[in-house]
Write a protein that holds these residues in place. Structure first.
Motif, mmCIF file in Angstrom:
data_model
loop_
_atom_site.group_PDB
_atom_site.id
_atom_site.type_symbol
_atom_site.label_atom_id
_atom_site.label_comp_id
_atom_site.label_asym_id
_atom_site.label_seq_id
_atom_site.Cartn_x
_atom_site.Cartn_y
_atom_site.Cartn_z
ATOM 1 N N ALA A 87 -14.592 -22.800 10.223
ATOM 2 C CA ALA A 87 -14.370 -21.486 10.838
ATOM 3 C C ALA A 87 -15.179 -20.404 10.125
ATOM 4 C CB ALA A 87 -12.883 -21.136 10.828
ATOM 5 N N LEU A 88 -15.331 -20.511 8.817
ATOM 6 C CA LEU A 88 -16.165 -19.550 8.082
ATOM 7 C C LEU A 88 -17.630 -19.670 8.476
ATOM 8 C CD1 LEU A 88 -14.565 -19.682 4.526
ATOM 9 C CD2 LEU A 88 -14.647 -17.708 6.071
ATOM 10 N N LEU A 89 -18.087 -20.892 8.707
ATOM 11 C CA LEU A 89 -19.467 -21.080 9.171
ATOM 12 C C LEU A 89 -19.658 -20.449 10.547
ATOM 13 C CD1 LEU A 89 -20.050 -24.797 8.080
ATOM 14 C CD2 LEU A 89 -21.041 -22.736 7.035
ATOM 15 N N ILE A 90 -18.680 -20.612 11.408
ATOM 16 C CA ILE A 90 -18.740 -19.992 12.738
ATOM 17 C C ILE A 90 -18.755 -18.474 12.591
ATOM 18 C CG2 ILE A 90 -17.456 -19.632 14.893
ATOM 19 C CD1 ILE A 90 -18.783 -22.363 14.826
ATOM 20 N N LYS A 91 -17.926 -17.940 11.707
ATOM 21 C CA LYS A 91 -17.898 -16.486 11.478
ATOM 22 C C LYS A 91 -19.258 -15.995 11.011
ATOM 23 C CE LYS A 91 -16.220 -12.791 8.575
ATOM 24 N NZ LYS A 91 -17.540 -12.282 8.204
ATOM 25 N N ASN A 92 -19.864 -16.716 10.080
ATOM 26 C CA ASN A 92 -21.180 -16.321 9.580
ATOM 27 C C ASN A 92 -22.217 -16.306 10.695
ATOM 28 O OD1 ASN A 92 -20.159 -16.055 7.003
ATOM 29 N ND2 ASN A 92 -20.859 -18.051 6.323
#
Length: 117
Positions: free
Chosen positions: A100-105
């Motif tokens: 999810a953090l990768l998607i946010k980035n």
């Protein structure tokens, strides 16, 4: 917006490289959360952060972002279809938080490129 980028393809490839985390997960897990619940929760939290960090986004731009998240959830449901309703393990939960953090980035980058430049 995001789902048609090279970055998204790489993130999905990253997920597929780690599918073994979701195979043969312990049936003895006592978690009340399912894989899909954690996916939805983690992605929702990250997208709220994106929107809060970019208050100048219009209503229509926010709707575009929400539609993109819906498409991502659909993709994840397809990829993880065999385990989506299973109780989640700690290692799966940690992986999904990172995912999810990768998607946010990716959204951070695309929001600035497409909406705020």
């Amino acid at each position: 917006m995001v789902t048609d980028t090279e970055g998204y393809i790489h993130i999905i490839e990253y997920l597929t490289e780690h599918l073994s985390l979701f195979e043969n997960s312990s049936a003895a897990n006592n978690s009340s959360e399912t894989v899909i619940e954690v996916i939805e929760q983690e992605l929702s939290e990250q997208i709220m952060i994106v929107c809060n960090q970019n208050e100048e986004l219009s209503f229509n731009q926010r709707n575009i972002i929400i539609r993109e998240i819906d498409a991502i959830v659909y993709d994840l449901e397809e990829i993880l279809s065999g385990v989506i309703t299973n109780p989640i393990t700690n290692s799966q939960k940690e992986f999904l938080k990172e995912f999810a953090l990768l998607i946010k980035n990716l959204f951070d980058s695309e929001v600035h490129t497409q909406f705020l430049s």
